[in-house]
Design a protein around this motif. Structure first.
Motif, short mmCIF file in Angstrom:
data_model
loop_
_atom_site.label_atom_id
_atom_site.label_comp_id
_atom_site.label_asym_id
_atom_site.label_seq_id
_atom_site.Cartn_x
_atom_site.Cartn_y
_atom_site.Cartn_z
N ASN A 37 0.69 -1.32 -0.07
CA ASN A 37 0.04 -0.02 0.02
C ASN A 37 0.80 1.21 0.13
OD1 ASN A 37 -2.53 -1.28 0.15
ND2 ASN A 37 -1.94 -1.74 2.30
N ILE A 42 -2.28 2.44 7.04
CA ILE A 42 -3.70 2.78 6.99
C ILE A 42 -4.06 3.75 7.92
CG2 ILE A 42 -6.00 1.61 7.28
CD1 ILE A 42 -4.69 -1.15 6.97
N ASP A 46 -9.53 5.19 5.94
CA ASP A 46 -9.18 4.45 5.05
C ASP A 46 -10.13 3.24 4.88
OD1 ASP A 46 -7.16 5.94 3.78
OD2 ASP A 46 -5.71 4.96 4.64
N LEU A 48 -9.75 -0.44 2.67
CA LEU A 48 -8.86 -1.33 1.90
C LEU A 48 -9.62 -2.63 1.80
CD1 LEU A 48 -6.74 0.69 3.51
CD2 LEU A 48 -5.01 -1.06 2.58
N GLY A 77 -9.56 2.83 10.53
CA GLY A 77 -9.28 2.26 9.45
C GLY A 77 -9.75 0.98 9.31
N GLN A 79 -9.92 -2.84 6.79
CA GLN A 79 -9.33 -3.49 5.87
C GLN A 79 -10.18 -4.76 5.71
OE1 GLN A 79 -5.08 -5.02 4.32
NE2 GLN A 79 -5.32 -5.11 6.54
#
Length: 250
Positions: A37, A42, A46, A48, A77, A79
Motif C-alpha cells: 500500500n 492505513i 481508509d 482497503l 481504518g 481492511q
C-alpha cells in the motif's frame, strides 16, 4: 482502495486495481505476489479491500513490509480480505506485522472460502506498536471466518483495547509481547499437526471438525518470531512436497 486478482490454471489476471495499491508479481519458480500500500499504512477513514481467487492454481502471497495503523480521534481504518480457493488450489499467505500506533483504531474482516481439495497457510502478526510504545492503540476489532465447502468451520472475533491487552500480558507475567496466529489446512491435517508438534510447537490444535489447524506463536523478538513462522511454514510445504522458498525479504 482495492485490489482484486485471480489465478485460473496458474494464469494470472488483475481484475481490479484502485490506487494507492501496488503489487509485484514473480513467477520464476512459483506464483509469488508481494502487496504494497503506497504510504505503507492505513489512515483513519481508509477502506482497503483485497480479493483473491484461485482456481486450480498455487500462490505464495506476502506483504512488502509491516502495515502501520495511524492515530485517529474518531474514525477507524478498515481492511477487508476475501479469499476463494477452488479445484485443488493452494494459497500460502504470510503477512508482515501490524503496527498499531498510539491512539489508532483498526477493523479487519477476513473471510476465506475453501473447497475440500484445496489447501492454505495463513498468518497474522501483532506487535505492541512502535519501538517506544506498549500496546497504546485505542481499539482493534478483528473478525476471521473460515468456510469449507460453504459451511462455516471456524469463526473468531477480537474486540480489544490496548489497555486490555497490556493488562492481560501483565497478569500472565509473560516476557513475550509479539504474537502470531497461524491457520492451516493441509492435505492431511492429522499428519501435519503431528509433525508440527514433533518440532516443538505445542500451541497448535484443531478446529472442532478437524478441518483447520490453528496455532499461536509468541516471542519478545520479531526476528525470532518470524523465524519460528518460517519453520512451521516449511513443515507445511514439506507436507505438500514443495521445496524451500525464499520470500526475498530481510
Amino acid at each position: 482502495m482495492s485490489i482484486k486478482f485471480s489465478f485460473k490454471d496458474e494464469k494470472f489476471s488483475l481484475d481490479k486495481l484502485q490506487l494507492p495499491s501496488r503489487h509485484y508479481y514473480f513467477n520464476d519458480s512459483e506464483n509469488y505476489i508481494k502487496l504494497l500500500n503506497i504510504g505503507e499504512g492505513i489512515f483513519p477513514k481508509d477502506r482497503l479491500r483485497t480479493s483473491v481467487k484461485l482456481d486450480n492454481s498455487n500462490l505464495i502471497l506476502t506483504t512488502e513490509s509491516a502495515t502501520k495503523i495511524y492515530p485517529s480521534k474518531k474514525e477507524y481504518g478498515i481492511q477487508k480480505i476475501n479469499i476463494n480457493l477452488q479445484n485443488n488450489s493452494n494459497l500460502e499467505f504470510l503477512n508482515d506485522e501490524l503496527i498499531l500506533y498510539k491512539n489508532s483504531k483498526y477493523i479487519q474482516f477476513f473471510n476465506l472460502q475453501c473447497d475440500e481439495n484445496s489447501t492454505f497457510f495463513y498468518t497474522d502478526i501483532l506487535s505492541r506498536g512502535r519501538s517506544f510504545e506498549d500496546f497504546d492503540f485505542s481499539k482493534m476489532l478483528i473478525r476471521n471466518a473460515f468456510y469449507f465447502d460453504e459451511k462455516l468451520e471456524y469463526l473468531e472475533k477480537f474486540d480489544v483495547s490496548g489497555d486490555d491487552l497490556k493488562d492481560y500480558i501483565s497478569r500472565k507475567n509473560s516476557e513475550n509481547f509479539i504474537f502470531a496466529k497461524l491457520y492451516i489446512k493441509s492435505k492431511d491435517n492429522e499428519i501435519c499437526l503431528n509433525n508440527i508438534h514433533k518440532n516443538g510447537f505445542e500451541s497448535f490444535t484443531f478446529s472442532q471438525n478437524k478441518k483447520l489447524i490453528i496455532g499461536v506463536i509468541s516471542s519478545n523478538n520479531m526476528s525470532t518470531l518470524k523465524s519460528k513462522i518460517m519453520d512451521v511454514w516449511q513443515i507445511y510445504r514439506k507436507e505438500l512436497n514443495k521445496e524451500k522458498f525464499s520470500l526475498g525479504k530481510q
